[in-house]
Design an enzyme around this catalytic site. Structure first.
Site, PDB file in Angstrom:
ATOM      1  CG  ASP A   1     -16.164 -64.070 -23.902  1.00  0.00           C
ATOM      2  OD1 ASP A   1     -16.829 -64.027 -24.970  1.00  0.00           O
ATOM      3  OD2 ASP A   1     -16.177 -64.631 -22.711  1.00  0.00           O
TER       4      ASP A   1
ATOM      5  CE1 TYR B   1     -19.924 -65.722 -17.912  1.00  0.00           C
ATOM      6  CE2 TYR B   1     -18.728 -63.893 -19.316  1.00  0.00           C
ATOM      7  CZ  TYR B   1     -19.145 -65.294 -18.846  1.00  0.00           C
ATOM      8  OH  TYR B   1     -18.252 -66.056 -19.618  1.00  0.00           O
TER       9      TYR B   1
ATOM     10  CE  LYS C   1     -19.077 -66.730 -23.185  1.00  0.00           C
ATOM     11  NZ  LYS C   1     -18.461 -65.455 -22.378  1.00  0.00           N
TER      12      LYS C   1
END
Length: 339
Positions: free
Chosen positions: A48, A53, A79
């Site tokens: 994931d 990030y 995401k």
């Protein structure tokens, strides 16, 4: 609608790549690559990540590391909700809500928050390029919650409802993605999504809210509601930002004296029974029937082996009974001894 069905058979442990975005520290590329390789060598096949990030850094590193493997051999989630621009900014001054300078060592590219339909499609396209892949398995709508938006989170949720939710539902129907849901650090957006008849998410990636240290709110409505609708939970941050794994962070910040005191009580009981706290943390999160998998993060290769070993530890039933008697776990929280 089942997240478990989308994961490789038998998967209960995935790999959360937030640390690969240089969360809290500047991680060398070689160390990041070695960590992903260690995860692969230990049999992890669910990864994931997110544009957030390190402003794409984690996606770039993960894409490079996984390029050596067949795409059909692993499951990948990322995401939407933030678009990375070519402009640069001072990373130490990023406005990350309660999260402060979480990724101040990430790439300097500026990010904009946008849950609209167009931004969702652009975000997916950009992630595919950074990840060096032709498809995503699961897409989470990221961070629509009070910890990032304060009192404005409901307004952001409404944009996502009309934008990202509908786009991801269509992409799932078309077979472009296999599943979608929310990736958040708070239970309220998940509860609100379950109440929307038009949403129909497959699951939620819930970070830090169903852990050994913090689970009461999720137990009230979210976990029962998810079970009732066959919407499964991927538990992120099972070590509560590291404080349950020997670190000092809770909620991505320095842990308070109260939290540290609670951790010490847990450690004392664990020591009496010879139980690693990591093992207890993983097994607790997995004990709830709504949980599909847990995805601890790691930035060092040796942490992967620790996680795998922790998952195999036999934990005495008396440990769990004492944790319940000492009210260190909620009375209604499912435990391994209840199965």
């Amino acid at each position: 609608m089942s997240i478990k069905d989308k994961l490789p058979a038998g998967t209960v442990l995935g790999f959360g790549t937030a640390p690969l975005g240089n969360m809290f520290r500047n991680i060398p590329d070689a160390e990041a690559a070695a960590t992903v390789d260690a995860a692969w060598q230990h049999g992890i096949r669910y990864f994931d990540t997110a544009p957030f990030y390190g402003a794409g850094l984690a996606e770039l590193r993960l894409g490079d590391a996984l390029a050596a493997h067949r795409r059909d051999d692993y499951v990948l989630s990322t995401k939407v909700g933030r678009v990375i621009l070519d402009e640069v900014e001072d990373t130490s001054a990023r406005d990350l809500g309660e999260k402060g300078g979480l990724f101040e060592f990430g790439r300097p590219n500026r990010m904009v928050n946008d849950y609209s339909a167009d931004a969702t499609l652009r975000s997916i396209d950009d992630s595919l390029k950074r990840l060096r892949t032709d498809r995503l398995d699961i897409v989470w709508v990221h961070d629509m919650a009070q910890d990032f938006y304060g009192d404005e989170w409901l307004a952001q949720f409404e944009i996502a409802r009309k934008g990202a939710f509908r786009v991801l539902t269509r992409l799932r129907e078309e077979g472009v993605i296999r599943a979608w849901g929310l990736g958040v650090n708070r239970v309220e957006p998940c509860e609100l999504t379950l109440d929307l008849a038009e949403a129909n998410p497959d699951g939620f990636l819930l970070a830090g809210r169903y852990t050994l240290l913090d689970h009461e709110r999720a137990l009230q409505r979210l976990m029962p509601g998810a079970l009732a609708q066959n919407v499964e939970i991927v538990v992120g941050g099972p070590y509560s930002s590291g404080v349950l794994a020997g670190g000092t962070h809770f909620e991505y910040q320095q842990a308070s004296p109260e939290i540290l005191a609670k951790v010490e009580r847990i450690r004392a009981i664990a020591a009496r029974y010879g139980v690693p706290v990591k093992a207890a943390a993983l097994r607790f999160s997995l004990a709830h029937p709504a949980t599909a998998a847990v995805i601890p993060g790691a930035s060092r290769p040796e942490r992967i082996a620790e996680d795998q070993a922790a998952l195999k530890v036999e934990i005495p039933a008396d440990f769990w009974r004492e944790m319940r008697e000492q009210e260190l776990v909620a009375a209604n929280a499912p435990l391994p001894i209840d199965r």
